[in-house]
Design a protein around this motif. Structure first.
Motif, PDB file in Angstrom:
ATOM      1  N   THR A 519       0.836  -1.201   0.000  1.00 21.86           N
ATOM      2  CA  THR A 519       0.000   0.000   0.000  1.00 21.86           C
ATOM      3  C   THR A 519       0.870   1.250   0.000  1.00 21.86           C
ATOM      4  OG1 THR A 519      -0.113  -0.019   2.419  1.00 21.86           O
ATOM      5  CG2 THR A 519      -1.865  -1.151   1.223  1.00 21.86           C
ATOM      6  N   GLY A 521       0.686   5.315   1.045  1.00 20.44           N
ATOM      7  CA  GLY A 521      -0.099   6.280   1.812  1.00 20.44           C
ATOM      8  C   GLY A 521      -0.799   5.642   2.993  1.00 20.44           C
ATOM      9  N   THR A 524      -4.564   4.175   2.626  1.00 21.37           N
ATOM     10  CA  THR A 524      -4.878   2.999   1.815  1.00 21.37           C
ATOM     11  C   THR A 524      -5.076   1.780   2.710  1.00 21.37           C
ATOM     12  OG1 THR A 524      -3.568   3.884  -0.014  1.00 21.37           O
ATOM     13  CG2 THR A 524      -4.122   1.533  -0.097  1.00 21.37           C
ATOM     14  N   LYS A 779      -2.777   2.511  -4.411  1.00 22.23           N
ATOM     15  CA  LYS A 779      -3.214   3.696  -3.683  1.00 22.23           C
ATOM     16  C   LYS A 779      -4.729   3.753  -3.759  1.00 22.23           C
ATOM     17  CE  LYS A 779      -1.989   8.449  -2.736  1.00 22.23           C
ATOM     18  NZ  LYS A 779      -1.079   9.568  -3.073  1.00 22.23           N
ATOM     19  N   ASP A 790      -4.767  14.300  -6.348  1.00 18.07           N
ATOM     20  CA  ASP A 790      -3.493  13.591  -6.343  1.00 18.07           C
ATOM     21  C   ASP A 790      -2.744  13.807  -7.659  1.00 18.07           C
ATOM     22  OD1 ASP A 790      -1.704  11.811  -4.940  1.00 18.07           O
ATOM     23  OD2 ASP A 790      -2.263  10.274  -6.403  1.00 18.07           O
TER      24      ASP A 790
END
Length: 803
Positions: A519, A521, A524, A779, A790
């Motif tokens: 993952t 971030g 997530t 993500k 993003d």
């Protein structure tokens, strides 16, 4: 009143008197002699005798022993059902009761069962009825007509109905709905329309002048009944009017008459019973239940007079409760009926069906097999038995039993539809589509069968035909899942998926081991956690607990005064029976339709009550039940945890303080994990037994234990996130594996740039057409606006690197 023993002896003497060939049965000739002998004042025509015998042999088919005819048990059943008066017939035949011979006649196959037709009123009545069939109920002492003037009212009413039927048939207003293809709900003759009209449901046109005139003339007949010389005669008149109207499926008008009869004799079982039947047919289930309860109360207060009717009151009460979705409660009454009358195959079938409906499959199979043993040609029992066997994984046996149901009743929609579902589960798509096709012949507007047929055709590789079938389903119902299904088909065609569902000769996806899913971030969600949360979310959807305000649990604890009982180990509990618990759930989920509520109870029974009632006592610790329910109800996470803690405080072992025992907190959390997390087993619960830690836990300490992701129920935060994303779509983005529009979170693989829906991400699926990687980095985007943000943030970073 004769005792049961003397009654059975009298019936035995009557049976022996007319069993001329001593073969243990009354054939048509012998039965004809009996009917004539016990009605010396009546001059029967051959046509009338044949009509009576046809009714007897059809109604009591289960007691007909081949060419021998009606058995002793069958004759006894007729008298028990009130179709004849034992004492009167015995006296009319001038027989004598010799109790010393009781033990010499057991070779006749005697047993005390129950049902037919015998005593008929006077000659004048029969002469008046010569040109029309006389309903069996009208000539039986306990159910039928007593006073001469009532016969006149019945004659006039039959003429009015015949006139109305002729006028509506001529104008094309009278409609007949062939219900032969639909599953029988297990109703007895007492509850549903009579056997003569059960194949056709009559729909009367109530808006026209003809019907208004009929109602006006019917009112005059009711006035005649009210003007009778005594209250008993008025009651007789209104009951007869109601029965005639009911036989002709004029249920609204029958209801008026039965209610008037209830007013005249409030403690008589029959009018309440009939009123309940009418209300059920009219779809007024709650009112029907109340009337059946009144009938039950009157029957229990009336001593042995109404004993013969008790099993049927229990059955009909159970059916009315099922109409409200109260299946656990219905099971209780079906059991009572089966206990009172062990040969009541309908009660056993209904019990089996209800147990299947709440997920208790083994018990369901046992009851359904018993019903089939008693009635081998019971198609509905075969259908539900097959469904229960399928639920238990015994698929090949289930197919045989489904086929048996279809052989017995070729137009059995439920059996055909469910067999189609079984074939779908086994991947036998061609056979499944054949079953759904047969359903649609019988029920052209069955949109679910149309949708399932499309899916089975797709599975069989017939994509074009599947698309046509889907469009037909869309015309039947404009449900959003059908739009998604059509969009899904279009996506499959764009990808040029081959008939077997594969692309480029390979499978459409591969499953990647857990360690390869990484993952990016903090926001997530981990793959395994999401998968577990999805399964809990699916349970929430089935039970609709996410629409139940958690404050309702707190209110119930505050207002519900549950007596303390003691378990086998001597531990004090506020425990209640499952049917009572179902009533509480109905209050929580009062916004659900009965069939949806039934599904919710099934889910709760399978997932929660089966664990809380591990001993099978039928009782549940209510405080613990509220505690395990709280995390899945609506409300903030903090409020859910607070109510769960309060529910544990409400239990007798903790009541009165502000803290709970640590051992109780640990046991509660292990229960939560065993119920809701598939990776946990029930064995983990056993570890807490025997712990002697007597320390206490405050609410703040309880929260820390609860939120622990490894040993607590920290998955609640992920579940809350899923609840908020239910209707969140991501524009034109579709899942690269299942090709369905992405709803909820979108998981983007940052190297290969493919996107997965939450379901496929949780299951570890990636498209086989993408570049195979050593590890996949995902993500999570809760919405498309998050993805856009993003993307915008990435551009300046990228340009700085180029400089």
């Amino acid at each position: 009143m004769a005792t049961r023993g003397s009654r059975s002896e009298k019936v035995k003497r009557i049976f022996q008197q007319f069993d001329l060939n001593s073969d243990g049965g009354l054939n048509r000739e012998e039965m004809s002699a009996l009917v004539v002998a016990v009605n010396p004042r009546v001059k029967f025509s051959e046509e009338q005798i044949n009509a009576i015998l046809d009714e007897v042999f059809r109604t009591y088919g289960e007691f007909i022993d081949g060419d021998k005819g009606l058995t002793y048990e069958g004759l006894l059943r007729t008298y028990d059902d009130g179709a004849g008066d034992v004492d009167r017939d015995f006296d009319a035949l001038e027989l004598e009761l010799n109790l010393d011979d009781n033990n010499n006649d057991n070779n006749k196959g005697i047993s005390e069962a129950a049902e037919a037709s015998s005593s008929i009123a006077d000659e004048r009545v029969i002469e008046a009825q010569k040109k029309q069939r006389t309903a069996a109920w009208a000539v039986s002492p306990n159910h039928g007509i007593v006073f001469d003037d009532t016969w006149k009212i019945v004659d006039d009413l039959e003429i009015l109905i015949k006139r109305l039927k002729a006028k509506q048939a001529k104008d094309g207003k009278l409609k007949g709905d062939n219900v032969d293809s639909y599953s029988d709900a297990g109703w007895s003759r007492e509850l549903g329309p009579s056997s003569e009209i059960s194949d056709k449901r009559i729909i009367w046109e109530e808006a026209g002048h003809d019907y208004a005139s009929f109602v006006k003339e019917l009112g005059a007949l009711r006035t005649r009944a009210d003007g009778a010389r005594s209250r008993e005669e008025a009651f007789d008149g209104h009951m007869a009017i109601g029965r005639v109207l009911y036989e002709h499926q004029l249920f609204k008008e029958a209801l008026v008459s039965f209610k008037r009869a209830c007013e005249l004799q409030p403690m008589d079982v029959r009018p309440h019973f009939r009123t309940g039947n009418c209300l059920y047919v009219l779809g007024r289930y709650r009112e029907a239940k109340e009337e059946f309860l009144l009938a039950l109360e009157a029957a229990e207060a009336g001593g042995n007079q109404w004993t013969y009717l008790l099993p049927q009151i229990y059955v009909n009460l159970g059916i009315a409760l099922e109409g409200e979705g109260m299946v656990l409660s219905a099971c209780e009454y079906y059991r009572e009926a089966a206990i009172l009358c062990p040969t009541h195959y309908r009660a056993l079938k209904l019990l089996g069906s209800a147990l299947f409906g709440v997920g208790e499959y083994r018990a369901a199979v046992k009851a359904l097999e018993e019903a089939i043993y008693l009635k081998p040609d019971y198609a509905d029992a075969h259908c539900d038995l097959a469904s229960a066997l399928h639920a238990m994984g015994e698929d090949e046996k289930a197919i045989e039993v489904f086929q048996k149901a279809i052989d017995l009743k070729p137009g059995h929609v439920d059996a055909l539809y469910n067999l189609g579902g079984l074939y779908m589960d086994l991947g036998r798509f061609q056979r499944a589509s054949e079953m759904y096709s047969r359903v649609l012949v019988l029920w052209p507007n069955h949109w679910r069968a149309q949708l399932n047929m499309a899916v089975s055709l797709l599975g069989a590789g017939e994509t074009e035909e599947a698309k046509k079938t889907l469009k037909k389903a869309l015309k039947m119902t404009n449900r959003v899942e059908l739009h998604d299904a059509i969009y899904h088909l279009k996506q499959l065609q764009k990808k040029k998926v081959k008939p077997n569902g594969t692309a480029n000769g390979d499978g459409p996806f591969i499953t990647v081991e857990l360690s390869k899913f990484k993952t990016l971030g903090e926001k997530t969600t981990q793959r395994q956690e999401l998968r577990n949360a999805f399964q809990i979310r699916a349970f929430q959807r089935i039970t609709r607990l996410n629409r139940c305000d958690v404050d309702l649990l707190k209110k119930e604890m505050r207002e519900n005064d549950v007596p303390v009982s003691y378990s086998g180990g001597g531990v004090p509990e506020k425990s209640i029976r499952k049917p009572n618990l179902e009533e509480i759930l109905r209050k929580f989920l009062n916004f659900l339709k009965p069939e949806i509520f039934q599904g919710a109870v099934k889910g709760i029974n399978e997932r929660i009550l089966s664990v809380l009632d591990e001993s099978g006592s039928g009782r549940v610790d209510l405080g613990m039940f509220f505690a395990v329910l709280a995390p899945l109800c609506s409300g903030s996470p903090e409020k859910r945890k607070r109510v769960a803690f309060d529910a544990l405080l409400w239990r007798p072992v903790n009541e009165g303080g502000s803290q709970i025992k640590r051992v109780d907190a640990v046991g509660y959390i292990k229960l939560l994990r065993a119920m809701y997390l598939p990776s946990q087993g029930i064995s983990e619960i056993l570890e807490v037994h025997g712990e002697t830690d007597s320390s206490m836990v405050s609410f703040n300490e309880f929260q820390v234990m609860f939120d622990d992701r490894d040993w607590g129920f920290g998955i609640l935060s992920t579940l809350v996130k899923l609840e908020a994303e239910d209707r969140n779509r991501h524009g034109s983005h579709v899942c690269s594996v299942c090709r369905y529009p992405i709803i909820g979170s979108r998981f983007k693989e940052m190297k290969s740039s493919f996107s997965l829906c939450s379901q496929c991400y949780g299951e570890g699926k990636v498209p086989s057409s993408s570049r195979q990687l050593q590890e996949y980095k995902f993500k999570e985007y809760a919405s498309e606006s998050d993805a856009m943000k993003d993307k915008c943030l990435c551009f300046p970073v990228h340009s700085n690197e180029e400089k």
